[in-house]
Design an enzyme around this catalytic site. Structure first.
Site, PDB file in Angstrom:
ATOM      1  N   LYS A 116       1.073  -0.944   0.052  1.00 31.68           N
ATOM      2  CA  LYS A 116       0.062  -0.103  -0.006  1.00 31.68           C
ATOM      3  C   LYS A 116       0.579   1.377  -0.466  1.00 31.68           C
ATOM      4  CE  LYS A 116      -4.080  -2.116   0.358  1.00 31.68           C
ATOM      5  NZ  LYS A 116      -3.493  -3.269   0.823  1.00 31.68           N
TER       6      LYS A 116
HETATM    7  C1  LIG Z   1      -4.658  -4.596   0.197  1.00 31.68           C
HETATM    8  C2  LIG Z   1      -3.237  -5.941   0.072  1.00 31.68           C
HETATM    9  C3  LIG Z   1      -3.237  -7.417  -0.582  1.00 31.68           C
HETATM   10  C4  LIG Z   1      -4.923  -7.075  -2.240  1.00 31.68           C
HETATM   11  O1  LIG Z   1      -4.598  -6.129  -3.143  1.00 31.68           O
HETATM   12  P1  LIG Z   1      -6.360  -5.888  -3.889  1.00 31.68           P
HETATM   13  O2  LIG Z   1      -5.755  -4.342  -4.406  1.00 31.68           O
HETATM   14  O3  LIG Z   1      -6.986  -5.334  -2.379  1.00 31.68           O
HETATM   15  O4  LIG Z   1      -6.658  -6.274  -3.904  1.00 31.68           O
HETATM   16  C5  LIG Z   1      -2.834  -7.858  -1.004  1.00 31.68           C
HETATM   17  N1  LIG Z   1      -1.849  -8.331   0.199  1.00 31.68           N
HETATM   18  C6  LIG Z   1      -1.587  -7.072   0.971  1.00 31.68           C
HETATM   19  C7  LIG Z   1      -0.333  -7.599   2.079  1.00 31.68           C
HETATM   20  C8  LIG Z   1      -2.593  -5.653   1.347  1.00 31.68           C
HETATM   21  O5  LIG Z   1      -2.157  -5.453   2.407  1.00 31.68           O
END
Ligand SMILES: *Cc1c(COP(=O)(O)O)cnc(C)c1O
Length: 484
Positions: A116
């Site tokens: 993120k």
């Molecule tokens: C948010 C997240 C995801 C998934 O991403 P999306 O965009 O919601 O599909 C996968 N792995 C981790 C560790 C995340 O924080």
């Protein structure tokens, strides 16, 4: 100038800045550009030597007019957004010995140790840049399945133009993730822990929709969103696909596969748009845990939100993949009336069966798997024992899915497996997988920033899920009044 429209409303068009600051469109739909830029193989070849930030500058420049953000400002916004990363390379690629065709893409070297951070720092900087220029402020409402909250909290902290509320459901995030939010030392980020929610962040997304609908609140607090409903998040999430490709492809033009642990489909939507723009992709592998909404959608064409199950890869314990709709819009020919009709059908019936033709359109180049908890832990243990590499549970879901679909991939095509979190955010899962006490787990099970957070006191509001709307509304108004 590229204008932006909602995927379910072709009539109203806005500029980039308006789309970003609004988060979602007035009809509740997701913003998309009228047209995606395209990238040729010659251009890709020229970009081969670029660093991550230099490449991000080139790609984002295709989306943002210089009149909106000057070249020098864009460069600064990108550079400062990665300046706190723990790795100078921003994104690190690591070939596997035990699977020579597979490279792990480590997306977790940002300040809060998850993928993120890749887009959040930039998007928040962009918000701050626009808001300062306008002399305005916004309140960001952030629902989190564990990683968006810490990333947004970190990025927003200390920013004069922004206030953020981070909402998380008790029991749906790890203690490490919780502390990343509650120990932030800043006045403009508030954390709210919700007790008794059954569906984790999906419930909190609903709460936020209701808060945003409240006229009084909206007037006073001026809400917006940096969740991946925001176009700028998805736009920035195209970059690591291009970057991975340029690092791993032996010949520009050869197809490469990407296995992505998926919940809300925001990460994968970035990849799918990169492919639309011209990136040579063999297959995308949609990797779900037991929350298999996306796998069901890709296997049977049925869109159905289910009760959320708690899995070791808790950041993808999500049952409403909101960014699937953004991808669907592009995959089915950019027709807003179709999306509008499907959304309406879903709202009435609670589920939606796509027809065979539509399904063929969105399945092109996609494979999907749902990986259970045992497979996740076994994949972590096997990789650690085979080559001393500790992968987090989300990366493990992606790797397990990738190895499972291998016979269906283009022969000898290289694959990227996206590792989206640092294993230290999930020490209990690591201990479970390796069948060791946490204290005897490998060094990557701990991270200095998380150890420091253990020594700080926590600041958090708490609220029961029943009556949440009333309580949260009062709390938001009171904190706002105190702050003004
Ligand atoms: C948010 C997240 C995801 C998934 O991403 P999306 O965009 O919601 O599909 C996968 N792995 C981790 C560790 C995340 O924080």
């Amino acid at each position: 100038m590229t204008r932006y429209l909602s995927i379910s409303d072709g009539d109203n068009r806005v500029d980039f800045e308006t789309a970003v600051l609004a988060g979602s469109a007035p009809d509740g739909g997701l913003y998309v550009p009228e047209r995606l830029p395209s990238v040729s193989l010659e251009q890709l070849t020229k970009w081969r030597q670029l660093t991550y930030s230099e490449l991000a500058f080139e790609i984002i420049s295709l989306f943002i007019d210089r009149a909106c953000v000057s070249g020098a400002d864009l460069e600064r916004l990108i550079d400062t957004s990665v300046s706190d990363f723990f790795s100078p390379e921003t994104v690190v690629h690591r070939p596997l010995n035990s699977h020579p065709e597979v490279t792990i893409q480590e997306l977790f070297h940002g300040p809060t140790l998850s993928f993120k951070d890749i887009a959040m720092g930039f998007v928040v900087n962009l918000f701050d840049y626009f808001l300062q220029r306008r002399g305005e402020r916004r309140t960001l409402l952030v629902a989190t399945s564990g990683d968006t909250g810490p990333a947004a909290g970190y990025a927003v902290s200390g920013k004069q133009s922004l206030e953020a509320w981070l909402f998380y459901a008790a029991g749906f995030v790890t203690e490490e993730q919780e502390r990343q939010m509650t120990t932030l030392i800043t006045d403009n980020v508030h954390t709210l822990r919700v007790l008794g929610s059954e569906n984790g962040s999906d419930d909190l997304d609903q709460l936020i929709l209701q808060l945003v609908d409240d006229h009084e609140l909206q007037q006073k607090l001026q809400f917006s969103s940096v969740n991946s409903v925001n176009w700028a998040r998805v736009m920035m999430q195209t970059v690591h696909y291009f970057y991975a490709y340029l690092q791993v492809a032996k010949i520009i033009g050869e197809p490469i596969n990407f296995a992505v642990p998926s919940g809300g489909f925001g990460n994968l939507c970035g990849g799918a748009l990169a492919r639309e723009m011209g990136l040579p992709v063999g297959h995308f592998i949609v990797a779900n845990n037991r929350n298999s909404c996306l796998t069901e959608l890709f296997e049977s064409g049925l869109y159905r939100e289910k009760r959320v199950l708690n899995c070791p890869s808790s950041a993808i314990d999500i049952s409403s993949p909101s960014n699937f709709w953004r991808y669907l819009y592009f995959a089915t020919g950019c027709e807003t009336h179709k999306i509008k009709a499907w959304r309406a059908q879903l709202a009435v019936a609670g589920e939606l069966q796509f027809d065979a033709n539509t399904m063929a359109q969105y399945r092109r180049g996609f494979l999907s798997r749902s990986i259970d908890d045992r497979q996740t832990l076994e994949t972590m243990a096997r990789l650690y024992h085979d080559e001393g590499y500790l992968i987090d549970p989300h990366g493990a879901v992606a790797l397990a899915a990738l190895l499972d679909v291998q016979p269906h991939l283009i022969a000898d095509s290289p694959s990227l497996c996206l590792a989206t979190a640092h294993p230290s955010k999930f020490p209990k899962v690591v201990a479970d997988a390796l069948q060791l006490p946490v204290s005897e787990c490998p060094p990557a099970t701990a991270h200095v920033s998380l150890q420091q957070a253990k020594l700080l006191s926590q600041r958090v509001y708490e609220c029961e899920y029943q009556n949440i709307l009333t309580v949260v509304k009062k709390t938001l108004l009171k904190v706002h009044a105190d702050g003004v």
